[in-house]
Every structure is written in C-alpha cells, then in structure tokens.
Design an enzyme around this catalytic site. Structure first.
Site, PDB file in Angstrom:
ATOM      1  N   SER A 129     -12.708  68.430 103.414  1.00 22.10           N
ATOM      2  CA  SER A 129     -12.136  69.481 102.562  1.00 22.10           C
ATOM      3  C   SER A 129     -12.290  70.889 103.120  1.00 22.10           C
ATOM      4  O   SER A 129     -11.791  71.845 102.501  1.00 22.10           O
ATOM      5  CB  SER A 129     -12.767  69.420 101.165  1.00 22.10           C
ATOM      6  OG  SER A 129     -12.236  68.342 100.442  1.00 22.10           O
ATOM      7  N   LYS A 132      -9.154  72.851 103.274  1.00 24.85           N
ATOM      8  CA  LYS A 132      -8.580  73.668 102.193  1.00 24.85           C
ATOM      9  C   LYS A 132      -8.603  75.164 102.510  1.00 24.85           C
ATOM     10  O   LYS A 132      -7.855  75.931 101.885  1.00 24.85           O
ATOM     11  CB  LYS A 132      -9.303  73.373 100.882  1.00 24.85           C
ATOM     12  CG  LYS A 132      -9.052  71.956 100.349  1.00 24.85           C
ATOM     13  CD  LYS A 132      -9.739  71.731  99.022  1.00 24.85           C
ATOM     14  CE  LYS A 132      -9.429  70.349  98.436  1.00 24.85           C
ATOM     15  NZ  LYS A 132     -10.101  69.265  99.160  1.00 24.85           N
ATOM     16  N   SER A 184     -13.156  72.248  95.054  1.00 24.68           N
ATOM     17  CA  SER A 184     -12.544  71.312  95.993  1.00 24.68           C
ATOM     18  C   SER A 184     -11.642  70.296  95.296  1.00 24.68           C
ATOM     19  O   SER A 184     -11.619  69.120  95.658  1.00 24.68           O
ATOM     20  CB  SER A 184     -13.622  70.582  96.811  1.00 24.68           C
ATOM     21  OG  SER A 184     -13.133  70.220  98.080  1.00 24.68           O
ATOM     22  N   LYS A 289     -17.014  76.802 102.357  1.00 27.17           N
ATOM     23  CA  LYS A 289     -16.286  75.593 101.949  1.00 27.17           C
ATOM     24  C   LYS A 289     -17.087  74.373 102.346  1.00 27.17           C
ATOM     25  O   LYS A 289     -17.624  74.301 103.453  1.00 27.17           O
ATOM     26  CB  LYS A 289     -14.899  75.534 102.593  1.00 27.17           C
ATOM     27  CG  LYS A 289     -14.036  74.415 102.021  1.00 27.17           C
ATOM     28  CD  LYS A 289     -13.639  74.708 100.588  1.00 27.17           C
ATOM     29  CE  LYS A 289     -13.116  73.481  99.851  1.00 27.17           C
ATOM     30  NZ  LYS A 289     -14.210  72.553  99.456  1.00 27.17           N
TER      31      LYS A 289
END
Length: 350
Positions: A129, A132, A184, A289
């Site tokens: 993720s 993202k 997320s 992140k």
C-alpha cells in the site's frame, strides 16, 4: 471331617469370587455412568451458547484471539502464508549495524540527498500500500474536482472484499483520498483510479509516467491499491517518491491524520491511521505510508524530522507486525545520539 473342611474352604472361595465379581460389575457400572456423564458434558455447544462465551471472553483483549481460533476456526486447515519476495531472495535475517528487523532499509537526508544508512537499497521488491502515495499524486495532478462525488460500485467491492465502505457508499474524491492515505482503504483507492479519465488502465499508465518523471528507474506500478505484487520499487526509488509526495500539502496532511469518524450507510464509522507512531504522536512525522501483502511483508516509509534534520526513512519486508515501527524508533534514537557533525554520509543520491 476332611470332607467338611473341604466344603468350608470351597464355600469361602466361592463367596470371595462373588464379592470380587460384584465389585467389578459395580465399578464397571460407575465407569459407564462416568463415561456417559463425560460424553454428555462434551457435547458441542449450541450456537447461542457459543455466542455468549465469545462475547464474555471478547471483553478481555488478551483472550479474544484464542476465542476466535477455538470457536470459529477449529475445523479449518492451517494454511501457511507464502514467503515474501525478500525472503525468497535470501534478504531476510541479514545483520546490520542498527539491528533492524527489516530486510531493506534506507535513511536519507531529504535536503542534501546524503545517504546515512542503507541495507539492500537497490533491490526492487513489492511495496504493497505504499503504492497509494503514487495514487494520491496522480489524482492530485489530474486536477479533477475534489468535491465531486464518486460511488463505491461492484468493481470496487470485488477488488477488495473486506471493507467498511459498502457497495453504494457515496464519497467525495477528497474523502476517498483521505481514507486511502490515512487508513489505507483499498476500495477508496481503487475507486479513485476507476473514476480517472480512461479508467484503471489510463490511471496505471499515469502512475508509471509519474514514476519516470521523478526518477524512479527501478519501479513499476500495476494498480492503485498495492494489492498486486507487481507494484515494485527499490528503497532508493521510494526515497524519491517520498520526496516528491512531500511537495503535496494534502498528502502530508491526510497521511498524518490520526483518526476520522465518517457516517457510512447511516452509521458512524471510525477510521484509524495505520501507523501507530502517528497515533502516538511521539515523532515529528511529516508524511508516512504503511503497507502489507504477503509478497511484500510489513512495510513503512516516512518523512520525519530528527534533530531538526528532515529524514526520509524506508523499511521493507519487516518481520513482525510492530517491528517496522520499532525500526523507525531505532533509527530515530541512533540519529539523536550522533555527536555534532555526524553522521558521515555514505554517498549521495543522484
């Protein structure tokens, strides 16, 4: 006389045998009764009783996992997760000077591009993720209206089956971006790509163009969520992506938002930041992140200010659930202990 004595002895033996036989029968009856009682008590719990037991034990967080395993998964086969790509390459468990638990790590001065620490920095691995961040940059570069409403449809539901964003949920593009960066949310990320002009294929093309634009030469993107293991990058490339993403104020703000309560399907839903260091508030984090899929392991990228120095931190394929965050703390503590004028740069990123 001898005959009478013999009769007396025979009678005594016969009576002893009878008593012993009676005792054995009695004991057998007791054992049988006990077995019946045991079987009766061992009968499967009815559904209503199981629910009550689960609820009672679930009040204690320490025992909730044991209850779920015993009650709902007792008959399921044990399936071992596939090893990560880093494990397959023999990178996991390698020793380094900071005793980090991540297979790949990098510490870079954001301003000078000086590398202070690195561990397998050039290997391209799945990034989960962390993808993202690129999704967010492409969305913001598109200049699509952030207040425009988008709907979670069947495609979004299919791409990720576990989500609190049910089919039919209406969000603004800004809300979807916030949920994708902060908690997320995969359905939020996917619908952002699906609502891009040209759909998912055009969105993925834009992701890869953006990667080349910012110098990510050992990277590839295949979808907006990071669920596909084809989303790969090296630690060096991720420091470049971090530096680029930091230029977007909305990405900085949304990725470091501790929590948010939204009304989904007429019910308030609380979403938490996936980074416990953000929720704890004990580090000066400017952007972050997290990521996880089996192929990538536990991952984390952050921009954090330590000793008034903006550092870009990358941790890929960390062993345990919390070890990526512990690695970030180890790096912070290591850097804070540095004497004046140190650390000396290993090299400088081009």
């Amino acid at each position: 006389m001898h005959l009478n004595r013999f009769r007396l002895i025979a009678l005594a033996v016969f009576m002893s045998f009878g008593v012993a036989l009676s005792f054995q029968v009695s004991a057998a009856n007791k054992d049988s009764q006990a077995a019946k009682t045991s079987k009766s008590s061992a009968k499967p719990t009815t559904k209503s009783t199981a629910k009550v037991e689960v609820k009672k034990v679930a009040k204690s967080p320490k025992k909730s996992k044991a209850v779920r395993t015993t009650v709902t998964r007792s008959s399921d086969p044990v399936v071992e997760a596939r090893p990560s790509f880093a494990t397959a390459l023999g990178l996991r468990g390698q020793h380094d000077d900071l005793s980090l638990k991540s297979s790949v790590a990098m510490v870079v001065n954001q301003d000078t591009k000086e590398v202070y620490f690195e561990k397998n920095p050039s290997v391209s691995l799945p990034i989960a993720s962390i993808t993202k961040l690129m999704t967010a940059m492409v969305v913001l570069d598109s200049k699509l209206p952030l207040d425009e409403t988008i709907v979670i449809n069947a495609d979004d539901v299919h791409i990720y089956r576990t989500s609190r964003l049910a089919g039919g949920t209406v969000l603004t593009r800004e809300e979807a971006l916030l949920l994708a960066l902060m908690s997320s949310e995969n359905r939020a990320a996917y619908t952002l790509g699906r609502n891009y002009p040209g759909g998912i294929p055009a969105f993925v093309d834009a992701m890869n163009r953006k990667a080349k634009e910012i110098g990510m030469t050992h990277s590839h993107f295949a979808d907006p969520t990071g669920l596909m293991s084809e989303n790969v990058a090296s630690a060096e490339d991720l420091t470049r992506m971090l530096s680029a993403a930091y230029q977007y104020k909305m990405i900085r703000e949304f990725s470091t938002w501790p929590d948010l309560t939204m009304v989904i399907a007429k019910r308030p839903q609380k979403f938490l930041n996936t980074n416990r260091l953000v929720r704890a508030g004990d580090m000066n984090i400017g952007l972050q992140k997290t990521g996880f899929i089996n192929a990538a392991g536990k991952c984390l990228v952050m921009q954090a200010r330590v000793n008034n120095t903006p550092l870009l931190l990358v941790f890929l394929d960390s062993v345990g659930t919390q070890s990526r965050f512990a690695d970030a703390v180890r790096v912070r503590d290591w850097y804070e202990r540095m004497p004046s004028g140190e650390p000396h740069a290993i090299r400088r990123l081009m």
